[in-house]
Enzyme design. Sequence first.
Site, mmCIF file in Angstrom:
data_model
loop_
_atom_site.group_PDB
_atom_site.id
_atom_site.type_symbol
_atom_site.label_atom_id
_atom_site.label_comp_id
_atom_site.label_asym_id
_atom_site.label_seq_id
_atom_site.Cartn_x
_atom_site.Cartn_y
_atom_site.Cartn_z
ATOM 1 N N GLU A 248 0.731 7.936 1.344
ATOM 2 C CA GLU A 248 -0.454 7.328 -0.025
ATOM 3 C C GLU A 248 -1.462 7.544 0.422
ATOM 4 O O GLU A 248 -1.674 6.674 1.117
ATOM 5 C CB GLU A 248 0.976 6.209 -0.408
ATOM 6 C CG GLU A 248 0.070 6.059 -1.482
ATOM 7 C CD GLU A 248 0.287 4.417 -1.824
ATOM 8 O OE1 GLU A 248 0.571 3.622 -2.862
ATOM 9 O OE2 GLU A 248 0.134 3.082 -1.036
ATOM 10 N N PHE B 293 -5.950 -5.301 -4.423
ATOM 11 C CA PHE B 293 -7.687 -5.406 -5.368
ATOM 12 C C PHE B 293 -7.772 -4.031 -6.204
ATOM 13 O O PHE B 293 -8.796 -4.168 -6.819
ATOM 14 C CB PHE B 293 -8.648 -4.383 -3.761
ATOM 15 C CG PHE B 293 -8.328 -3.096 -3.650
ATOM 16 C CD1 PHE B 293 -8.855 -1.788 -4.063
ATOM 17 C CD2 PHE B 293 -6.932 -2.370 -2.365
ATOM 18 C CE1 PHE B 293 -8.209 -0.250 -3.586
ATOM 19 C CE2 PHE B 293 -7.036 -1.374 -1.851
ATOM 20 C CZ PHE B 293 -7.820 -0.200 -2.838
ATOM 21 N N LYS C 211 -2.605 -15.664 -4.566
ATOM 22 C CA LYS C 211 -3.788 -15.436 -3.489
ATOM 23 C C LYS C 211 -3.980 -13.857 -3.375
ATOM 24 O O LYS C 211 -3.384 -12.776 -3.217
ATOM 25 C CB LYS C 211 -3.154 -15.040 -2.189
ATOM 26 C CG LYS C 211 -3.266 -15.497 -0.964
ATOM 27 C CD LYS C 211 -4.248 -14.189 -0.538
ATOM 28 C CE LYS C 211 -4.510 -12.930 -0.173
ATOM 29 N NZ LYS C 211 -5.444 -11.947 0.213
ATOM 30 N N GLU D 298 -8.976 -10.287 -1.450
ATOM 31 C CA GLU D 298 -10.174 -10.278 -0.754
ATOM 32 C C GLU D 298 -11.465 -9.702 -0.920
ATOM 33 O O GLU D 298 -12.356 -10.355 -1.011
ATOM 34 C CB GLU D 298 -10.452 -11.109 0.550
ATOM 35 C CG GLU D 298 -10.008 -9.632 1.675
ATOM 36 C CD GLU D 298 -8.480 -9.883 2.013
ATOM 37 O OE1 GLU D 298 -8.540 -9.414 3.014
ATOM 38 O OE2 GLU D 298 -7.863 -10.268 1.200
ATOM 39 N N ARG D 299 -11.313 -8.517 -0.878
ATOM 40 C CA ARG D 299 -12.202 -7.612 -1.756
ATOM 41 C C ARG D 299 -12.882 -7.799 -2.968
ATOM 42 O O ARG D 299 -14.183 -7.424 -3.267
ATOM 43 C CB ARG D 299 -11.297 -6.143 -1.749
ATOM 44 C CG ARG D 299 -11.060 -5.617 -0.292
ATOM 45 C CD ARG D 299 -10.536 -4.208 0.105
ATOM 46 N NE ARG D 299 -9.558 -3.925 1.243
ATOM 47 C CZ ARG D 299 -9.401 -2.351 1.412
ATOM 48 N NH1 ARG D 299 -9.342 -2.164 0.368
ATOM 49 N NH2 ARG D 299 -8.598 -2.976 2.468
ATOM 50 N N CYS E 298 -0.782 2.593 -8.022
ATOM 51 C CA CYS E 298 0.173 3.234 -7.390
ATOM 52 C C CYS E 298 1.279 3.477 -8.575
ATOM 53 O O CYS E 298 1.631 4.674 -8.198
ATOM 54 C CB CYS E 298 0.863 1.493 -7.829
ATOM 55 S SG CYS E 298 1.354 0.682 -8.382
ATOM 56 N N SER F 223 0.816 -2.328 -0.089
ATOM 57 C CA SER F 223 1.069 -0.931 0.735
ATOM 58 C C SER F 223 2.709 -1.423 1.045
ATOM 59 O O SER F 223 2.664 -2.748 1.056
ATOM 60 C CB SER F 223 0.439 -0.917 1.452
ATOM 61 O OG SER F 223 -0.055 -1.738 2.670
#
Length: 516
Positions: free
Chosen positions: A401, A163, A187, A190-191, A295, A240
Amino acid sequence: MTDGRIETGAGPGTAGEMGHWIAGGPVAGRSGRRAEVFDPATGRVAGHVALASAAEVDAAVAAAAAAFPAWRDASLVKRAQVLFRFRELVDAHRDELAALITAQHGKVRADALGEVARGLEVVEFACGIPHLLKGGYSENVSTGVDSFSIRQPLGVVAGVTPFNFPVMVPMWMFPVAIACGNTFVLKPSERDPAASLLLASLWRRAGLPDGVFNVVQGDRVAVDRLLEHPQVRAVSFVGSTPIARHVYQTGTRHGKRVQALGGAKNHMLVLPDADLDLVADAAVNAGFGSAGERCMAISVVIAVDPAGDELVHKIVQRVAGLVVGPGDDPEAQMGPLVTGAHRDRVAGYLDAALAEGAKLVVDGRETPIRGGTTAAATPGFWLGPTVLDHVRPGTAVHRDEIFGPVLSVVRVPSYEEGLAIINGTEYGNGAAIFTGDGRAARRFHAEVEVGMVGVNVPIPVPMAFYSFGGWKASLFGDTHVHGPDGVHFYTRGKVVTSRWPDQGHGGVNLGFPTNG
């Protein structure tokens, strides 16, 4: 895009629902499942996105598989021409892409435009594919025998993206994959799914054949189907560490090539001879840009004595001047977090850090928000810049994290102790050193156990013609993203040994062949 509108794939009864992009056009979701998409600045539901079933993933893969033979056989020049047109279209629509990022992720406009620009750099790199796919040729490796190497595309490949960079991270993947002759199934998160559909429509306008680029919206159902699908040859993932591990293990178990980039805990080591004004600027920029949802964010500053007190004072001064507000506010420098659940998770670390002995120097829950009151009292997913001092190595706020606007300061007596803290962490994505001593900097980039290093640079994200990726639990797989590693990941090598003998030359010889 047609007439300035995004083609969402909405169908009857699904007004406003963002769907898929399969075989060259929008397709409405048919699974009956959908997810809410929020405006992070207000906390309100702004729309819905379809969540693909396994059958819908299969349809996207089938479209990609059908398009592969012709695209594989397209000349390198033709592929490059499509990439150049796509580059021009993305550049022309960068404002619209940035607006979608702001609306669904919450980034401020300048940050969103920067994301689009960094994605474009990879498109520009991929435009050079005729040069990047050149092989080697050796004449007369044996008498009358020549050898040469070539790299060929894999087939259908997939990308699963996070996201926090809904434009840049997909563009780390699909321009290189498509330029190499593969077909692609994306893909996205979805956020914030809308940007993926605009990118798909720009591909079509650039002349990319139907089925070469496809988008399936979804959740873990879609991800797992891509990992298991027998026609998907490779999967790229950024997210993640726990999910990256799952993607790598599942994909490789099903015979796929996988590059899975996981989490990070990036450190900045500050030596006493560093320019502390430069360091404070860098720490604030790298710690709080994109609300810390990067990240490559610097989340830990390791200050070598006696730099700590002065450095923390300078950081606090700069944080006090930051403007936090909605991403469409031209005065705002930092926006909200992406969801309420994520905001609550990040804020939960603050009380835990105090219980573990840290000092809360700046409490982001009390940050004033433009158009509201404090972060804790304003509707939306707000948490302001937060600074923790005297954080002990190994505590949760140092170890985990957090992925939010929380900057931890660790104090150490020496370079050696600071380096040991960095090398002792689970992750190995990136690290930076700030110093005026060239020998110390050279020692650091030789000794630090991470994949990307900055020297007086806080976010050492490589340019597109180098490759991005970390070490240890920050990367599963043996190749990094984009750059030369990206070309290698999306192709496989072949060596041809060729001879054109005179007629009648030959004879039986069962000995092992040697050069001569």
